[in-house]
Structure formats: structure tokens, C-alpha cells
Design an enzyme around this catalytic site. Sequence first.
Site, PDB file in Angstrom:
ATOM      1  N   GLU A 111       0.831  -0.952   0.162  1.00 40.71           N
ATOM      2  CA  GLU A 111      -0.083   0.267   0.317  1.00 40.71           C
ATOM      3  C   GLU A 111       0.929   1.062   0.229  1.00 40.71           C
ATOM      4  O   GLU A 111       2.137   1.227   0.588  1.00 40.71           O
ATOM      5  CB  GLU A 111      -0.580   0.031   1.289  1.00 40.71           C
ATOM      6  CG  GLU A 111      -1.941  -0.705   1.141  1.00 40.71           C
ATOM      7  CD  GLU A 111      -1.371  -1.975   2.637  1.00 40.71           C
ATOM      8  OE1 GLU A 111      -2.545  -2.753   1.708  1.00 40.71           O
ATOM      9  OE2 GLU A 111       0.218  -2.238   2.671  1.00 40.71           O
ATOM     10  N   TYR A 123       7.120   2.268  -7.776  1.00 37.38           N
ATOM     11  CA  TYR A 123       6.141   1.331  -8.377  1.00 37.38           C
ATOM     12  C   TYR A 123       5.530   0.675 -10.058  1.00 37.38           C
ATOM     13  O   TYR A 123       6.112  -0.242 -10.466  1.00 37.38           O
ATOM     14  CB  TYR A 123       5.239   1.134  -7.276  1.00 37.38           C
ATOM     15  CG  TYR A 123       5.409   1.424  -5.828  1.00 37.38           C
ATOM     16  CD1 TYR A 123       7.103   0.292  -5.288  1.00 37.38           C
ATOM     17  CD2 TYR A 123       5.601   2.380  -4.883  1.00 37.38           C
ATOM     18  CE1 TYR A 123       7.201   0.359  -4.229  1.00 37.38           C
ATOM     19  CE2 TYR A 123       5.702   2.124  -3.789  1.00 37.38           C
ATOM     20  CZ  TYR A 123       7.137   1.375  -2.967  1.00 37.38           C
ATOM     21  OH  TYR A 123       7.657   1.277  -2.260  1.00 37.38           O
TER      22      TYR A 123
END
Length: 164
Positions: A111, A123
Site C-alpha cells: 500500500e 512502483y
Amino acid sequence: MNAVLQPEATLHAMRLDHLVPVMHIESRCYSFPWSHGNFVDSLAAGYLARVLLGRDGAMFGYFVAMPGVGEMHLLNLTVAPEQQGRGHASTLLDALEQACRDARLAQLWLEVRQGNQRALTLYGQRGFTQMGVRRHYYPAATGRREDAVVMRAWIAGVAPHAVD
């Protein structure tokens, strides 16, 4: 004479005696940092925890991840502010992905704050895709809470586990 080039930084298992510099970095990077107890509990639980140290012993960054059935969950990945932008987050992610391969864990989950564009970009470049949003997941300085983007990456070379 042949010179042997030494790596700028090396990865080490996180130990309790690393927690002073870890907490120094954590408190500089986050408005709502992990507590010392969070790190102690993670180490006591046997979570995968690594620190990236410079040649002089300076701490560049660290990660903590929790293995599960067929997957790993990245709980915390942080690079010291003065070391950001030098590829250390990628080095840490490389090590985490290799640990997933070694353990035959096919998925890596995390997260990230919806407002952390730098991390979201990294990411995304690393093959993570958004799987959902956790509403009001993180505390925020405004008194409101910030959403978390849930992301997953498949680990190359690892076949997904069948779950009975």
C-alpha cells in the site's frame, strides 16, 4: 595494479542495533512514522527486514516485508532523504524481489499513500499495478485520513501457488 571497485552500499539483515538510525530516517521521512515498537515487533515476528548501508556504515535505507502464502507484503520501504534519487529504492526492491524468488512467492503486495507520486511512479515503473484503494487508510496532518493505493507485482520466474 588492478583496482577492485567496492559497491556504494551493501544489504544487511536488520538488527535491533540498527533501530537508532532507522528511527532517525523514519522520523525525517514521515509525518506519521512507524514506532520503535513496530520495528521491534516486526523483527520478533521474523519478518524479512533489511538495511542498506554505505561503505562508511551510514544507513541509506531499509525495508520490512511480511511473507504469506504465495505472496510477500511490503510493509515499509524508506530511503534517507539525503540519499533519495540515487537508485537505492530500486536496490532495496531488487533485494526484496530476489527474496520472493528464493522463497517461491509469486506476488508482492504493498500500500502506498495516494499522494506519494514519487513512490507511485517508481512502483509503476517496477511493474506494480493498482489493484484497489483502501479508503481513509493513513492518518494525515489535516486531521483527515488519506487513501492508500493497493498495488501488486508478479515476481518473474515464480509460478503462482495453487490454494486449496
